[in-house]
Scaffold this active site. Structure first.
Site, PDB file in Angstrom:
ATOM      1  N   ARG A 192      -7.301  15.910 -12.099  1.00  0.00           N
ATOM      2  CA  ARG A 192      -7.178  14.504 -12.509  1.00  0.00           C
ATOM      3  C   ARG A 192      -5.687  14.176 -12.487  1.00  0.00           C
ATOM      4  O   ARG A 192      -4.902  14.772 -13.223  1.00  0.00           O
ATOM      5  CB  ARG A 192      -7.763  14.290 -13.902  1.00  0.00           C
ATOM      6  CG  ARG A 192      -7.363  12.943 -14.497  1.00  0.00           C
ATOM      7  CD  ARG A 192      -8.117  12.584 -15.750  1.00  0.00           C
ATOM      8  NE  ARG A 192      -9.481  12.195 -15.424  1.00  0.00           N
ATOM      9  CZ  ARG A 192     -10.275  11.519 -16.260  1.00  0.00           C
ATOM     10  NH1 ARG A 192      -9.846  11.158 -17.457  1.00  0.00           N
ATOM     11  NH2 ARG A 192     -11.498  11.206 -15.896  1.00  0.00           N
ATOM     12  N   HIS A 208     -12.664   7.526  -8.461  1.00  0.00           N
ATOM     13  CA  HIS A 208     -13.289   8.389  -9.487  1.00  0.00           C
ATOM     14  C   HIS A 208     -14.691   8.740  -8.968  1.00  0.00           C
ATOM     15  O   HIS A 208     -15.700   8.277  -9.497  1.00  0.00           O
ATOM     16  CB  HIS A 208     -13.349   7.623 -10.815  1.00  0.00           C
ATOM     17  CG  HIS A 208     -13.601   8.480 -12.018  1.00  0.00           C
ATOM     18  ND1 HIS A 208     -13.720   9.857 -11.958  1.00  0.00           N
ATOM     19  CD2 HIS A 208     -13.750   8.155 -13.334  1.00  0.00           C
ATOM     20  CE1 HIS A 208     -13.938  10.326 -13.171  1.00  0.00           C
ATOM     21  NE2 HIS A 208     -13.953   9.321 -14.024  1.00  0.00           N
ATOM     22  N   GLN A 243     -17.653  10.160 -11.191  1.00  0.00           N
ATOM     23  CA  GLN A 243     -18.234   9.174 -12.102  1.00  0.00           C
ATOM     24  C   GLN A 243     -19.280   8.323 -11.385  1.00  0.00           C
ATOM     25  O   GLN A 243     -20.372   8.084 -11.920  1.00  0.00           O
ATOM     26  CB  GLN A 243     -17.123   8.273 -12.662  1.00  0.00           C
ATOM     27  CG  GLN A 243     -17.627   7.207 -13.606  1.00  0.00           C
ATOM     28  CD  GLN A 243     -18.075   7.767 -14.944  1.00  0.00           C
ATOM     29  OE1 GLN A 243     -17.324   8.462 -15.609  1.00  0.00           O
ATOM     30  NE2 GLN A 243     -19.296   7.468 -15.354  1.00  0.00           N
ATOM     31  N   ASP A 274     -15.341  -1.836 -16.490  1.00  0.00           N
ATOM     32  CA  ASP A 274     -14.424  -0.786 -16.932  1.00  0.00           C
ATOM     33  C   ASP A 274     -13.248  -1.485 -17.627  1.00  0.00           C
ATOM     34  O   ASP A 274     -13.122  -2.712 -17.551  1.00  0.00           O
ATOM     35  CB  ASP A 274     -13.953   0.022 -15.702  1.00  0.00           C
ATOM     36  CG  ASP A 274     -13.119   1.244 -16.045  1.00  0.00           C
ATOM     37  OD1 ASP A 274     -13.087   1.650 -17.225  1.00  0.00           O
ATOM     38  OD2 ASP A 274     -12.497   1.810 -15.116  1.00  0.00           O
ATOM     39  N   CYS A 329     -18.163   3.346 -17.518  1.00  0.00           N
ATOM     40  CA  CYS A 329     -17.844   4.781 -17.415  1.00  0.00           C
ATOM     41  C   CYS A 329     -17.305   5.354 -18.720  1.00  0.00           C
ATOM     42  O   CYS A 329     -17.335   6.561 -18.910  1.00  0.00           O
ATOM     43  CB  CYS A 329     -16.867   5.024 -16.270  1.00  0.00           C
ATOM     44  SG  CYS A 329     -15.261   4.235 -16.498  1.00  0.00           S
ATOM     45  N   ARG A 344     -22.709  12.971 -16.212  1.00  0.00           N
ATOM     46  CA  ARG A 344     -21.499  13.586 -15.652  1.00  0.00           C
ATOM     47  C   ARG A 344     -21.710  15.093 -15.580  1.00  0.00           C
ATOM     48  O   ARG A 344     -21.381  15.746 -14.595  1.00  0.00           O
ATOM     49  CB  ARG A 344     -20.277  13.287 -16.533  1.00  0.00           C
ATOM     50  CG  ARG A 344     -19.841  11.834 -16.580  1.00  0.00           C
ATOM     51  CD  ARG A 344     -19.271  11.357 -15.271  1.00  0.00           C
ATOM     52  NE  ARG A 344     -18.135  12.143 -14.822  1.00  0.00           N
ATOM     53  CZ  ARG A 344     -16.877  12.032 -15.268  1.00  0.00           C
ATOM     54  NH1 ARG A 344     -16.582  11.121 -16.167  1.00  0.00           N
ATOM     55  NH2 ARG A 344     -15.906  12.800 -14.795  1.00  0.00           N
TER      56      ARG A 344
HETATM   57  N1  NVA Z   1     -10.300   3.061 -14.826  1.00  0.00           N
HETATM   58  C1  NVA Z   1     -10.181   3.978 -15.933  1.00  0.00           C
HETATM   59  C2  NVA Z   1     -11.313   4.965 -15.905  1.00  0.00           C
HETATM   60  C3  NVA Z   1     -11.285   5.971 -17.013  1.00  0.00           C
HETATM   61  C4  NVA Z   1     -12.393   6.964 -16.918  1.00  0.00           C
HETATM   62  C5  NVA Z   1      -8.836   4.683 -15.857  1.00  0.00           C
HETATM   63  O1  NVA Z   1      -8.439   5.066 -14.757  1.00  0.00           O
HETATM   64  O2  NVA Z   1      -8.196   4.830 -16.892  1.00  0.00           O
HETATM   65  N1   CP Z   2     -15.370   8.412 -17.747  1.00  0.00           N
HETATM   66  C1   CP Z   2     -14.411   9.359 -17.839  1.00  0.00           C
HETATM   67  O1   CP Z   2     -13.929   9.903 -16.854  1.00  0.00           O
HETATM   68  O2   CP Z   2     -14.066   9.667 -19.124  1.00  0.00           O
HETATM   69  P1   CP Z   2     -12.839  10.547 -19.596  1.00  0.00           P
HETATM   70  O3   CP Z   2     -11.574   9.790 -19.253  1.00  0.00           O
HETATM   71  O4   CP Z   2     -13.041  10.726 -21.062  1.00  0.00           O
HETATM   72  O5   CP Z   2     -12.866  11.861 -18.863  1.00  0.00           O
END
Ligand code: NVA
Ligand code: CP
Length: 302
Positions: free
Chosen positions: A103, A130, A133, A221, A261, A289
């Protein structure tokens, strides 16, 4: 030859559907308490340069349930965080582990890591995508709606990593996707263009009500993603009206599903009433997930 899971459009529809089939099998086994050690003795390295709850826990628990092991590495505690080149980290990690989940911010960094790694690499979220997800999201819809391929999906809010991944999903699976974002926050133009070139049924409007009209699945989101915290205030202004609330649900199909998500900012992109209400499937989505990623890991690493 090793395969990576970096972006949905790197995979064919049949391959992704095979991951859903394996997900169903593994989920059923886990619910029955049956052993399913497809990755016995294998190790997944997990690199996190951004925060996480669901991704970290679901990958780590998933590896354990598959008979393997997961290592949590945060950028602040590795040499990567001190500037060691990606290509060196990737090559060394591949000497120890059987797969890597990352990540981070840049999609290019994940692609470089994967290109230098002799073991499979999974994208656990970048600024651009992502993919795990959206696989979990679609699997969740498929559990509730056997005709999931024929439904109309709708994205309301920021044209972010999740929106881009939904566009890729529409390109691969062929369903209709309507995207509603403020003009200045549209999804990635290249992602949209490539999807259209593939014949994807993806439309854009600035109007949430227009996008939601008759839609079967509404998705949103946060307005400010990780790394955009400094823009929170200006985004709160720009995204006024881009909220999934009881009023917007009236435009959608009567039995529409609402997805997010998570983490959610109740009162911003979605109301507390809707996320806690009968249309919401957000916690099934979060659970899946685990099941979908186990199938992805088994597909790549078994
Ligand atoms: N769009 C959000 C998703 C988190 C799971 C982010 O990138 O922070
Ligand atoms: N939806 C998701 O990826 O959650 P986290 O940021 O908690 O991993």
């Amino acid at each position: 030859m090793k395969k990576d899971f970096l972006c949905l459009t790197d995979w064919r529809r049949e391959e992704l559907e095979a991951i859903f089939d394996l997900t169903r099998e593994l989920k059923a086994k886990q619910k029955r308490g049956e052993e399913h050690h497809l990755l016995k003795g294998k190790t997944l390295g997990m690199i996190f340069e951004k925060s996480s709850t669901r991704t970290r826990v679901s990958f780590e628990v998933g590896m354990f349930q598959l008979g393997g092991h997961a290592l949590f590495l945060s950028s602040g505690n590795t040499q990567m965080g001190r500037g060691e080149p990606i290509k060196d980290t990737a090559r060394c990690m591949a000497r120890y582990v059987d797969g890597v989940m990352i990540r981070t911010f840049s999609q290019a960094a994940v692609e470089e890591f994967a290109a230098c790694s002799s073991v499979p690499v999974v994208n656990g979220l970048t600024d651009l995508y992502h993919p795990c997800q959206v696989m979990a999201d679609l699997f969740t819809v498929s559990e509730q709606r056997p005709n999931w391929r024929e439904l109309v999906y709708c994205w309301i809010g920021d044209g972010n990593n999740m929106a881009n991944s939904w566009i890729n999903a529409a390109a691969v699976f062929g369903f209709e996707l309507r995207v509603a974002t403020p003009d200045a926050y549209r999804p990635d133009a290249a992602v949209m263009e490539r999807a259209r070139q593939r014949g994807a049924r993806v439309s854009y409007t600035a109007s949430p009500a227009e996008a939601a009209r008759g839609a079967h699945v509404l998705n949103t989101d946060v307005w400010a993603s990780m790394g955009q915290e400094a823009e929170q205030k200006e985004r709160e202004i720009a995204f006024q009206g881009y909220q999934i609330n009881a009023g917007l649900l009236k435009s959608a199909a009567a039995d529409c599903l609402v997805m997010h998500c998570l983490p959610a900012h109740r009162g911003e992109e979605i109301t507390d009433e809707v996320i806690e209400g009968p249309h919401s499937i957000v916690f099934d989505e979060a659970e899946n997930r685990l099941h979908v990623q186990k199938a992805i890991l088994a597909t790549l690493m078994a």
